[in-house]
Design a protein around this motif. Sequence first.
Motif, PDB file in Angstrom:
ATOM      1  N   PRO A   1       0.835  -1.210   0.000  1.00  0.00           N
ATOM      2  CA  PRO A   1       0.000   0.000   0.000  1.00  0.00           C
ATOM      3  C   PRO A   1       0.867   1.255   0.000  1.00  0.00           C
ATOM      4  O   PRO A   1       1.888   1.325   0.685  1.00  0.00           O
ATOM      5  N   GLY A   2       0.471   2.243  -0.778  1.00  0.00           N
ATOM      6  CA  GLY A   2       1.202   3.497  -0.824  1.00  0.00           C
ATOM      7  C   GLY A   2       2.236   3.569  -1.927  1.00  0.00           C
ATOM      8  O   GLY A   2       2.865   4.614  -2.118  1.00  0.00           O
ATOM      9  N   LEU A   3       2.439   2.463  -2.670  1.00  0.00           N
ATOM     10  CA  LEU A   3       3.375   2.460  -3.792  1.00  0.00           C
ATOM     11  C   LEU A   3       2.632   2.251  -5.099  1.00  0.00           C
ATOM     12  O   LEU A   3       1.625   1.530  -5.146  1.00  0.00           O
ATOM     13  N   ARG A   4       3.138   2.857  -6.166  1.00  0.00           N
ATOM     14  CA  ARG A   4       2.573   2.639  -7.496  1.00  0.00           C
ATOM     15  C   ARG A   4       3.736   2.451  -8.462  1.00  0.00           C
ATOM     16  O   ARG A   4       4.535   3.370  -8.665  1.00  0.00           O
ATOM     17  N   LEU A   5       3.869   1.252  -9.017  1.00  0.00           N
ATOM     18  CA  LEU A   5       4.965   0.948  -9.917  1.00  0.00           C
ATOM     19  C   LEU A   5       4.621   1.348 -11.341  1.00  0.00           C
ATOM     20  O   LEU A   5       3.534   1.044 -11.837  1.00  0.00           O
ATOM     21  N   LEU A   6       5.549   2.025 -11.991  1.00  0.00           N
ATOM     22  CA  LEU A   6       5.364   2.490 -13.362  1.00  0.00           C
ATOM     23  C   LEU A   6       6.446   1.903 -14.256  1.00  0.00           C
ATOM     24  O   LEU A   6       7.535   1.552 -13.779  1.00  0.00           O
ATOM     25  N   PRO A   7       6.186   1.779 -15.548  1.00  0.00           N
ATOM     26  CA  PRO A   7       7.222   1.302 -16.466  1.00  0.00           C
ATOM     27  C   PRO A   7       8.414   2.252 -16.501  1.00  0.00           C
ATOM     28  O   PRO A   7       8.296   3.432 -16.163  1.00  0.00           O
ATOM     29  N   ALA A   8       9.548   1.742 -16.910  1.00  0.00           N
ATOM     30  CA  ALA A   8      10.759   2.549 -16.996  1.00  0.00           C
ATOM     31  C   ALA A   8      10.563   3.745 -17.926  1.00  0.00           C
ATOM     32  O   ALA A   8       9.882   3.635 -18.950  1.00  0.00           O
ATOM     33  N   GLY A   9      11.123   4.874 -17.554  1.00  0.00           N
ATOM     34  CA  GLY A   9      11.026   6.076 -18.369  1.00  0.00           C
ATOM     35  C   GLY A   9       9.916   7.008 -17.970  1.00  0.00           C
ATOM     36  O   GLY A   9       9.884   8.155 -18.413  1.00  0.00           O
ATOM     37  N   HIS A  10       8.986   6.550 -17.136  1.00  0.00           N
ATOM     38  CA  HIS A  10       7.894   7.412 -16.697  1.00  0.00           C
ATOM     39  C   HIS A  10       8.373   8.349 -15.587  1.00  0.00           C
ATOM     40  O   HIS A  10       9.283   8.030 -14.830  1.00  0.00           O
ATOM     41  N   LYS A  11       7.739   9.508 -15.497  1.00  0.00           N
ATOM     42  CA  LYS A  11       8.066  10.461 -14.450  1.00  0.00           C
ATOM     43  C   LYS A  11       7.635   9.891 -13.108  1.00  0.00           C
ATOM     44  O   LYS A  11       6.470   9.510 -12.925  1.00  0.00           O
TER      45      LYS A  11
END
Length: 342
Positions: free
Chosen positions: A75-85
């Motif tokens: 909870p509290g984390l959001r994983l994004l693909p590489a290169g995203h802000k």
Amino acid sequence: MNAPLLAVLVLNNFREYLRDFTSSFFTFVFPLIFVVIFFMSSSGGGAPGPLPLALEGDVDAPQAQALVEALAGVPGLRLLPAGHKAAGVVSVAVGADDRIRLEVSADPALATLLHTAVLAAAGRQAGPLPFDYRFEPVRRSSELVQLLPAFFAMSLLQLGLFGTSTPLLQQRARGVFRHMKTLPITVVQIVAALLATRLAIALVQMVGLYAIAAGLFGFRIEGSGVLFAALLALGTGCFVAMGFALGGIVGNQQVGVLLTLAINFLMLSFGNVFFQVPPDSALALISNALPITYLVDGLRLAATGEPQALPIGLILAVLAGATVLLTAVSVRFFRFDMGSRA
């Protein structure tokens, strides 16, 4: 110089300043409108969302799948693909021994939060982590740190233009200074009172703006507080001198107001206040000719401690030179009314 008389003149100037809606609005209210807008846009009007982290490396390796899924479920984390802000970067590497190495690069302020998140992903095991973890502190200048110093520069600009030039034009048009010269008051006392009033207003401006920035945004000077204060003093001198030059030389009030509006538009549009002018564009020629460009860059350097596009030596030299030049022009050509010189 008669100190009690100077104090009376300063107090009268300050009262007249507050009664002038245009000067008071652009000096105190106009900069705060942008601060409030920025606060509302940055806060999003609700509860803070999850911390975005960009995921890179061997994220598709079978050995890393369990770890990635565990991190995604914290909870509290959001994983994004590489290169995203994102607020940080999570790098996953699988060694030859199939041992997983996890490295997180983010602002030092997030170290404890991210370590707790990693522990949660590891199942809060009592023993050693089932992977190697390393935190790499990286100072990242946020939009907040980049934009707030520009608000300080913008406030001083409004003081110089609408808080100095506009009132001088009005007082000259009404013959206020011509009347004052018939009283037992010297020209030096009149100018000293006008200058002292602006310096006092600038002090109130800067202290109030810093208190708001620190209170609402947690703004802190991470570079040099001494340099930040010195640049504010130079900026005050430069823009107040600009206001005296513009408000004391132009022979027509309407023309003076139009010039004030034009200079304000030019400074805010091309002075790197709200957006950075590309250094290789034709607009850079305009930007580099404006003193506010140097003040904004200098304040950002002092606030963050990070080098900016312009070197600090050039910034100080340009601001000091512009202040001296504008002061000399004001002294040489200042007229106390719309007719002849004093």
